[in-house]
Design an enzyme around this catalytic site. Structure first.
Site, PDB file in Angstrom:
ATOM      1  N   LYS A 188      -1.682   2.570   8.656  1.00 23.45           N
ATOM      2  CA  LYS A 188      -2.519   1.734   7.767  1.00 23.45           C
ATOM      3  C   LYS A 188      -3.692   1.116   8.552  1.00 23.45           C
ATOM      4  O   LYS A 188      -3.753   1.228   9.773  1.00 23.45           O
ATOM      5  CB  LYS A 188      -1.679   0.629   7.135  1.00 23.45           C
ATOM      6  CG  LYS A 188      -0.380   1.095   6.510  1.00 23.45           C
ATOM      7  CD  LYS A 188      -0.540   1.645   5.108  1.00 23.45           C
ATOM      8  CE  LYS A 188       0.809   2.114   4.611  1.00 23.45           C
ATOM      9  NZ  LYS A 188       0.843   2.644   3.282  1.00 23.45           N
TER      10      LYS A 188
HETATM   11  C1  LIG Z   1       2.175   2.644   2.694  1.00 24.57           C
HETATM   12  C2  LIG Z   1       2.361   2.485   1.258  1.00 24.57           C
HETATM   13  C3  LIG Z   1       3.413   1.717   0.719  1.00 24.57           C
HETATM   14  C4  LIG Z   1       4.429   0.969   1.539  1.00 24.57           C
HETATM   15  O1  LIG Z   1       4.918   1.650   2.602  1.00 24.57           O
HETATM   16  P1  LIG Z   1       5.920   1.049   3.689  1.00 24.57           P
HETATM   17  O2  LIG Z   1       6.072   2.201   4.609  1.00 24.57           O
HETATM   18  O3  LIG Z   1       7.171   0.678   2.979  1.00 24.57           O
HETATM   19  O4  LIG Z   1       5.293  -0.139   4.326  1.00 24.57           O
HETATM   20  C5  LIG Z   1       3.468   1.580  -0.647  1.00 24.57           C
HETATM   21  N1  LIG Z   1       2.580   2.161  -1.457  1.00 24.57           N
HETATM   22  C6  LIG Z   1       1.560   2.905  -0.985  1.00 24.57           C
HETATM   23  C7  LIG Z   1       0.592   3.487  -1.951  1.00 24.57           C
HETATM   24  C8  LIG Z   1       1.436   3.109   0.379  1.00 24.57           C
HETATM   25  O5  LIG Z   1       0.437   3.876   0.854  1.00 24.57           O
END
Ligand SMILES: *Cc1c(COP(=O)(O)O)cnc(C)c1O
Length: 379
Positions: A188
């Site tokens: 991210k």
């Molecule tokens: C990254 C992401 C999440 C959450 O991911 P985690 O790995 O649980 O932190 C949720 N929704 C979207 C659209 C994502 O890209």
């Protein structure tokens, strides 16, 4: 598996951030301490939303949002299929039914018109996603939610720092829903290793989610009193410390990511076989999460898969975000023949290219040359 020379994504952690983490490791507080409060405060500051609750992942945050809003087995929640699976899984964790809606072919976000047509007497909420960091049309979705008395949740896990221009000024992504969730997995915009933050304007929802995050305790003073069934969704002080350091650099990170997107755009603008992501979206600032190009209509999904193979062989990390959720084996139980032509059309032609803060311009050139060559090979 061969490790790519140019990875699809890569975290960006500085020496001062590492030193700060080490200092936390030497401190007596490793959970529920001062760094948690400080990390949460960076989110109220960024979004202008009054309450922030840090959790162990974005998925955990979405789960708590569903619970706090009282969503359960009797309810339907409207959601895109063109997203990461965690978005829809959170709906299932509380026994509710995800109802998939098609996307806009430009923004790749929920189409508000399609949302409105899908509302039934069982619909309880709209779960909007800011896909690839492109803000969804929140003013339109908020109006629909209000007219139909629905909760509105923002999955802002891909859009930290994005903004939307409204009639009342520029507002941060995360400030439109009853609840919004951010996430910090290593790919991210910022990372805490694993982690998430929930924001809400409601003191009541925030208190409830704080309790659910901490085993259903009403406060940390009453360690063995549990008001309701809760979870361990806490975020450690170690993770929060890294998050504080990363959040300090968010403005420069967003600028850098936008520069990389513009660089890719220049390199690929003349490739007629490709549809490039729009650099500008009306009334919004994109928080660049990934750089995803699409093959033109004349190509099939097997053409796309061949190109991905070619890139991988050339040592270039790539991906095909997203495999639509309604077509996943884990979702065949729904037996609902969702008609999502835009989702299926787009998903079969996407190619995600290496995209991370420290990518070098020469690496971008290498990626683009390899992509052009792979396209020529199959044309
Ligand atoms: C990254 C992401 C999440 C959450 O991911 P985690 O790995 O649980 O932190 C949720 N929704 C979207 C659209 C994502 O890209």
């Amino acid at each position: 598996m061969k490790i790519p020379q140019i990875p699809l994504s890569s975290p960006d952690i500085t020496e001062p951030e590492i030193e700060a983490v080490v200092a936390t490791l030497r401190s007596p507080h490793l959970s529920l301490g001062p760094r948690l409060t400080e990390f949460e405060a960076t989110f109220t500051h960024l979004t202008g939303v009054e309450h922030a609750v840090a959790v162990s992942s974005g998925t955990a945050g979405l789960h708590l949002a569903m619970l706090a809003l009282g969503i359960g087995p009797a309810h339907e929640v409207i959601v895109p299929s063109f997203t990461f699976i965690a978005t829809a899984n959170a709906i299932r964790y509380v026994g509710a039914t995800p109802v998939f809606v098609d996307i806009d072919p430009i923004t790749l976000n929920l189409s508000p018109a399609a949302v409105e047509q899908t509302i039934t007497r069982r619909t309880r909420a709209i779960l909007a996603v800011h896909t690839f960091g492109v803000p969804a049309d929140m003013p339109a979705l908020a109006a629909i939610a209000k007219r139909n008395n629905l909760a509105l949740i923002e999955d802002a896990c891909e859009a930290l720092g994005g903004t939307i221009r409204t009639t009342s000024g520029i507002r941060a992504v995360g400030g439109f829903g009853d609840i919004a969730v951010f996430a910090f997995y290593p790919n991210k915009q910022i990372t805490t290793g694993e982690g998430g933050v929930i924001v809400t304007r409601s003191a009541e929802l925030a208190a409830h989610m704080r309790s659910l995050r901490n085993q259903g305790r009403s406060s940390s003073d009453t360690w063995l009193q549990h008001t309701e069934l809760g979870y361990n969704y806490r975020l450690s002080e170690i993770a929060c410390t890294l998050g504080i350091g990363q959040m300090k650099r968010l403005p420069e990170i967003l600028t850098r990511r936008e520069q990389i997107a513009r660089h890719y755009h220049r390199e690929l603008a003349s490739v007629t076989e490709l549809i490039l992501p729009s650099l500008e979206i009306r009334n919004a600032r994109i928080s660049w999460f990934v750089y995803v190009v699409r093959l033109a209509k004349s190509f099939t999904s097997s053409d796309r898969d061949l190109i991905l193979q070619n890139l991988e062989q050339a040592g270039i990390g790539c991906g095909c975000y997203f495999a639509p959720i309604h077509l996943q084996p884990a979702y065949t139980y729904l037996l609902q023949s969702a008609f999502l032509p835009v989702t299926e059309f787009v998903a079969g032609r996407t190619i995600a290219l290496p995209f991370f803060n420290r990518i070098h311009e020469s690496q971008i050139a290498t990626v683009c040359d390899a992509l052009k060559l792979a396209i020529q090979r199959i044309s």
